[in-house]
Write a protein that holds these residues in place. Structure first.
Motif: not given
Length: 264
Positions: A196-199, A206-210, A219-222
């Protein structure tokens, strides 16, 4: 006379050893040739299992025959030109990814800021996988992602929705990270956080974050970091920074967002 007998005995012993060595080498060579086709078939089957796993189609206890049938009926391998972001009308069965990664005529050397994933070279053409339902509607896009962690190159498949950004699943299937620490990239609970996260952000960047210490709720990117495995988590981050960028799948995902796969 005794000396002559000793020489004869030594000579016979050496002859027997030589014959045994030749016989053993023939047996080993024959076995290697005979097993090669089986080994190649097993590699293909393992890849199919991993792809079905990341798409959610792999069922517990699924037989080899069922895996192959499900893959053949719903998954279409395609070759992708990374530079242009376009799919090629070439048979993926004729493509050798190992050769492409090593051949200077088929790869691109990366350096400096171009190579956050630490892979040094990137094949110009890669194999991706399109998953369609019984009505031939696109359901998922499976992309290969890899990069260096603490101890190894970490290989993964990530499944995206038809929008080219929403994560449907992720699986790390080959790595050498420390069990219980970096090896937690295999943990189903951690992998489930990705779904369900957005990359990508709204601009396609690029928006995905570890996130070390844990991502904020909503947080849709975390995605939560890996406790005690900061360097492995950093490797995951850098892998996605690269593969979602202009030198990776960026040009292709841009075309996906523009509807390039709606009819193909």
């Amino acid at each position: 006379m005794a000396e002559s007998k000793n020489k004869d005995s030594t000579g016979k012993t050496l002859l027997v050893v030589l014959i045994l060595c030749l016989v053993c080498s023939v047996v080993v060579s024959g076995a290697a040739v005979g097993l090669k086709s089986r080994q190649e078939a097993q590699k293909v089957l393992d890849k199919q299992r991993n792809i079905l796993s990341v798409t959610g189609m792999l069922q517990p206890g699924m037989s080899d025959a069922a895996v192959m049938a499900a893959f053949d009926s719903q998954v279409t391998p395609r070759l992708l030109d990374l530079k242009t972001g376009t799919l090629l009308d070439k048979d993926p069965a004729s493509f050798n990814p190992t050769l492409a990664a090593r051949d200077p005529a088929q790869n691109t050397t990366l350096g400096g800021d171009q190579d956050p994933a630490g892979i040094r070279k990137r094949a110009n053409v890669v194999e991706i996988y399109l998953v369609r339902d019984a009505q031939k509607q696109l359901q998922e896009i499976v992309l290969p992602v890899y990069g260096t962690g603490l101890w190894s190159v970490m290989h993964a498949f990530v499944a995206l929705g038809p929008d080219g950004s929403t994560v449907k699943g992720i699986t790390y299937y080959d790595h050498g990270e420390t069990p219980g620490l970096g090896g937690e990239i295999e943990n189903p609970a951690w992998r489930a956080q990705w779904v369900g996260k957005k990359l990508l952000d709204e601009g396609g960047k690029p928006a995905i974050r570890i996130v070390k210490g844990g991502a904020r709720q909503g947080d849709e990117h975390g995605v939560d970091g890996l406790s005690g495995a900061t360097l492995t988590a950093n490797g995951v981050q850098r892998s996605f920074d690269f593969w979602l960028g202009d030198m990776g799948f960026g040009p292709f995902l841009k075309q996906v967002r523009e509807g390039a796969l709606n009819n193909g």
